[in-house]
Design a protein around this motif. Structure first.
Motif, short mmCIF file in Angstrom:
data_model
loop_
_atom_site.label_atom_id
_atom_site.label_comp_id
_atom_site.label_asym_id
_atom_site.label_seq_id
_atom_site.Cartn_x
_atom_site.Cartn_y
_atom_site.Cartn_z
N ASP A 72 -32.30 -34.90 -80.46
CA ASP A 72 -32.63 -36.00 -79.56
C ASP A 72 -33.89 -36.74 -80.00
N PHE A 73 -34.83 -36.00 -80.56
CA PHE A 73 -36.05 -36.63 -81.12
C PHE A 73 -35.65 -37.63 -82.21
N MET A 74 -34.75 -37.21 -83.09
CA MET A 74 -34.33 -38.09 -84.19
C MET A 74 -33.62 -39.32 -83.65
N GLN A 76 -34.02 -40.70 -80.69
CA GLN A 76 -35.00 -41.60 -80.05
C GLN A 76 -35.79 -42.37 -81.10
N GLU A 77 -36.28 -41.66 -82.11
CA GLU A 77 -37.09 -42.35 -83.14
C GLU A 77 -36.24 -43.38 -83.89
N GLY A 78 -34.97 -43.06 -84.09
CA GLY A 78 -34.07 -44.01 -84.75
C GLY A 78 -33.95 -45.29 -83.93
N ALA A 129 -49.24 -37.45 -85.88
CA ALA A 129 -48.91 -38.83 -85.48
C ALA A 129 -48.27 -38.85 -84.10
N GLU A 130 -47.47 -37.83 -83.80
CA GLU A 130 -46.84 -37.74 -82.48
C GLU A 130 -47.91 -37.51 -81.41
N HIS A 131 -48.95 -36.77 -81.75
CA HIS A 131 -50.05 -36.59 -80.79
C HIS A 131 -50.73 -37.93 -80.53
N LEU A 132 -50.92 -38.71 -81.61
CA LEU A 132 -51.54 -40.03 -81.45
C LEU A 132 -50.70 -40.94 -80.57
N THR A 133 -49.38 -40.99 -80.83
CA THR A 133 -48.53 -41.91 -80.05
C THR A 133 -48.44 -41.46 -78.59
N ALA A 134 -48.35 -40.15 -78.36
CA ALA A 134 -48.26 -39.67 -76.97
C ALA A 134 -49.58 -39.95 -76.24
N GLU A 164 -40.64 -42.55 -74.01
CA GLU A 164 -39.87 -41.63 -74.87
C GLU A 164 -40.79 -40.84 -75.79
N GLU A 165 -41.92 -41.45 -76.18
CA GLU A 165 -42.89 -40.68 -76.98
C GLU A 165 -43.40 -39.49 -76.17
N VAL A 166 -43.59 -39.70 -74.86
CA VAL A 166 -44.05 -38.60 -74.01
C VAL A 166 -42.93 -37.56 -73.86
N GLU A 167 -41.71 -38.02 -73.68
CA GLU A 167 -40.59 -37.06 -73.54
C GLU A 167 -40.50 -36.12 -74.74
N HIS A 168 -40.68 -36.68 -75.95
CA HIS A 168 -40.47 -35.82 -77.14
C HIS A 168 -41.78 -35.40 -77.82
N LYS A 169 -42.89 -35.48 -77.06
CA LYS A 169 -44.19 -35.29 -77.72
C LYS A 169 -44.39 -33.89 -78.32
FE LIG Z 1 -42.43 -40.11 -81.62
#
Ligand SMILES: [Fe+2]
Ligand SMILES: [Fe+2]
Length: 289
Positions: A72-74, A76-78, A129-134, A164-169
């Motif tokens: 699901d992460f992939m 969402q990022e797609g 990077a995911e920490h930064l975006t979340a 969505e960044e928070v959902e998959h953080k």
């Molecule tokens: Fe992300």
């Protein structure tokens, strides 16, 4: 391990091809608009990179829940990449050479970083990077929203991306710790490097865009002086991020210790009721804005 299910949402219509979106859509401010535009040109290649770095470990994941979260992460990022590409078409029409910018991003991320560094290092970059975006999602849409006075279609795009960044953080982080078994030093070093790299990249791209817009050297200097204060000054975008950002340096850190974004339920409720991402984005404006 997520507190909320990760829901890939597809074929959303943000009406990004509308002709009436102003060039300086963020409070009429050249620097703020172009800084967010710069981030948008970084995202498509960046998200492809994140997907590739997590995919390196997909076959080693045995926990079925984490496996499903990675999928699901992939997805969402797609989708984020697809929508930011649509957005970037607007920038192309304004004379920004988006293809050149993306070629540079691609070269840096895929021909240099991914070719020269081992997968556990590039996965650590991804988790950082995911920490930064979340963290950015928390700061942009928590309490007094930074995006109150902006074009509603672009707010909607960033709001959806942020939720969505928070959902998959925690997904890349969990793969990093449970599967790649990367330790503390490598994890926090990656955050320092990614933070510097991302900021430099976004600022250089902002500078390039302001140049394309015809702002001369001294005008740009003025825009940058004000803009850097807005970004890094006390109460500024990154200034407000500091507390959450620094938690990554705690030895026992996990992304869900930051909890869920309070405005997430508001966004989700409106989105689920209306199916309209623009209405959901509007619901995130601060009270009275
Ligand atoms: Fe992300
Ligand atoms: Fe994303």
């Amino acid at each position: 391990m997520s507190h909320h299910p990760i829901v890939p949402r597809e074929k959303l219509d943000f009406q990004l091809d509308s002709d009436d979106i102003p060039q300086y859509w963020f409070e009429g401010d050249a620097f703020k608009s172009r800084y967010f535009d710069a981030m948008s040109t970084i995202f498509p290649e960046g998200e492809r990179y994140f997907i590739s770095c997590v995919r390196d470990y997909r076959d080693q994941i045995t926990d079925p829940q984490l496996k499903a979260e990675v999928k699901d992460f992939m997805r969402q990022e797609g989708q984020h990449g697809i929508v930011h590409n649509q957005y970037n078409d607007r920038l192309r029409k304004q004379g920004i050479d988006v293809d050149m910018l993306e070629r540079i991003q691609h070269h840096l991320l895929f021909n240099i970083v991914r070719k020269r560094l081992p997968p556990h290092v590039t996965l650590a970059d991804t988790a950082a990077a995911e920490h930064l975006t979340a963290t950015m999602a928390h700061v942009l849409f928590e309490g007094h929203s930074q995006l109150d006075h902006v074009d509603p279609r672009i707010r909607a795009m960033y709001a959806w991306h942020a939720m969505e960044e928070v959902e998959h953080k925690a997904v890349a982080f969990d793969v990093l710790q449970k599967v790649a078994k990367v330790g503390y030093t490598r994890r926090v070093m990656a955050l320092v490097i990614v933070t510097l790299g991302f900021n430099l990249n976004a600022l250089l791209t902002t500078r390039y865009m302001l140049k394309c817009d015809g702002h001369g050297f001294f005008k740009r200097l003025g825009l940058f002086a004000k803009g850097l204060w807005w970004l890094y000054g006390p109460g500024g975008v990154y200034g407000r991020m500091t507390g959450l950002y620094l938690q990554y340096f705690k030895p026992g850190f996990h992304p869900w210790q930051q909890g869920q974004l309070k405005s997430y339920d508001v966004w989700l409720d409106v989105f689920n009721r209306t199916g309209d991402p623009i209405a959901a984005g509007n619901a995130l404006r601060s009270q009275g804005a």
